[in-house]
Scaffold this motif. Structure first.
Motif, PDB file in Angstrom:
ATOM      1  N   PHE A  75       0.785  -1.235   0.000  1.00 26.22           N
ATOM      2  CA  PHE A  75       0.000   0.000   0.000  1.00 26.22           C
ATOM      3  C   PHE A  75       0.818   1.287   0.000  1.00 26.22           C
ATOM      4  O   PHE A  75       0.295   2.338  -0.369  1.00 26.22           O
ATOM      5  CB  PHE A  75      -0.949   0.020   1.207  1.00 26.22           C
ATOM      6  N   ASN A  76       2.088   1.244   0.430  1.00 30.62           N
ATOM      7  CA  ASN A  76       2.856   2.480   0.562  1.00 30.62           C
ATOM      8  C   ASN A  76       4.192   2.504  -0.172  1.00 30.62           C
ATOM      9  O   ASN A  76       4.667   3.571  -0.537  1.00 30.62           O
ATOM     10  CB  ASN A  76       3.121   2.786   2.044  1.00 30.62           C
ATOM     11  N   ARG A  77       4.818   1.366  -0.349  1.00 36.30           N
ATOM     12  CA  ARG A  77       6.164   1.317  -0.933  1.00 36.30           C
ATOM     13  C   ARG A  77       6.097   1.540  -2.436  1.00 36.30           C
ATOM     14  O   ARG A  77       5.385   0.850  -3.150  1.00 36.30           O
ATOM     15  CB  ARG A  77       6.797  -0.043  -0.655  1.00 36.30           C
ATOM     16  N   PRO A  78       6.866   2.520  -2.952  1.00 35.07           N
ATOM     17  CA  PRO A  78       6.899   2.717  -4.405  1.00 35.07           C
ATOM     18  C   PRO A  78       7.621   1.547  -5.087  1.00 35.07           C
ATOM     19  O   PRO A  78       8.617   1.048  -4.570  1.00 35.07           O
ATOM     20  CB  PRO A  78       7.698   4.009  -4.582  1.00 35.07           C
ATOM     21  N   HIS A  79       7.103   1.119  -6.222  1.00 34.73           N
ATOM     22  CA  HIS A  79       7.679   0.012  -6.977  1.00 34.73           C
ATOM     23  C   HIS A  79       8.089   0.515  -8.357  1.00 34.73           C
ATOM     24  O   HIS A  79       7.314   1.203  -9.021  1.00 34.73           O
ATOM     25  CB  HIS A  79       6.662  -1.112  -7.155  1.00 34.73           C
ATOM     26  N   GLY A  80       9.290   0.140  -8.778  1.00 38.38           N
ATOM     27  CA  GLY A  80       9.759   0.532 -10.108  1.00 38.38           C
ATOM     28  C   GLY A  80       8.865  -0.004 -11.208  1.00 38.38           C
ATOM     29  O   GLY A  80       8.586   0.689 -12.190  1.00 38.38           O
ATOM     30  N   ALA A  81       8.397  -1.233 -11.069  1.00 38.74           N
ATOM     31  CA  ALA A  81       7.541  -1.838 -12.085  1.00 38.74           C
ATOM     32  C   ALA A  81       6.179  -1.146 -12.163  1.00 38.74           C
ATOM     33  O   ALA A  81       5.475  -1.262 -13.167  1.00 38.74           O
ATOM     34  CB  ALA A  81       7.356  -3.320 -11.808  1.00 38.74           C
ATOM     35  N   CYS A  82       5.818  -0.423 -11.117  1.00 37.93           N
ATOM     36  CA  CYS A  82       4.524   0.286 -11.085  1.00 37.93           C
ATOM     37  C   CYS A  82       4.732   1.789 -11.326  1.00 37.93           C
ATOM     38  O   CYS A  82       3.893   2.604 -10.941  1.00 37.93           O
ATOM     39  CB  CYS A  82       3.838   0.067  -9.742  1.00 37.93           C
ATOM     40  N   ARG A  83       5.867   2.129 -11.924  1.00 33.05           N
ATOM     41  CA  ARG A  83       6.205   3.535 -12.211  1.00 33.05           C
ATOM     42  C   ARG A  83       6.187   4.399 -10.957  1.00 33.05           C
ATOM     43  O   ARG A  83       5.647   5.503 -10.943  1.00 33.05           O
ATOM     44  CB  ARG A  83       5.285   4.099 -13.275  1.00 33.05           C
ATOM     45  N   GLY A  84       6.749   3.864  -9.879  1.00 32.95           N
ATOM     46  CA  GLY A  84       6.874   4.608  -8.638  1.00 32.95           C
ATOM     47  C   GLY A  84       5.645   4.602  -7.752  1.00 32.95           C
ATOM     48  O   GLY A  84       5.626   5.221  -6.702  1.00 32.95           O
TER      49      GLY A  84
END
Length: 75
Positions: free
Chosen positions: A53-62
């Motif tokens: 819910f909070n951590r930015p993911h590179g695969a999700c464009r941040g």
């Protein structure tokens, strides 16, 4: 969550499995100083919440996986 086998000869599928494991190892496991299983279970719950819910993911464009899911539902 369902269980799926990775097709033989398809190493590109392995990355989808290994990436979350790497994040768990680098970001979660090294931060642990648990004393009981109850404490560990609580920390795992907190980590899963943060990761989804909070951590930015590179695969999700941040964005977080949750933000990405909501975006695709609203489309």
């Amino acid at each position: 969550m369902g269980h799926r086998y990775i097709k033989a000869g398809k190493p590109q599928h392995k990355g989808k499995v290994e990436k979350p494991h790497l994040a768990d190892k680098k970001e979660f496991c090294q931060l642990l100083s648990h004393t009981t299983d109850v404490d560990l279970n609580k920390k795992i719950e907190q980590w899963e919440d943060f990761y989804n819910f909070n951590r930015p993911h590179g695969a999700c464009r941040g964005k977080s996986p949750y933000e990405t899911l909501i975006y695709h539902i609203k489309k």
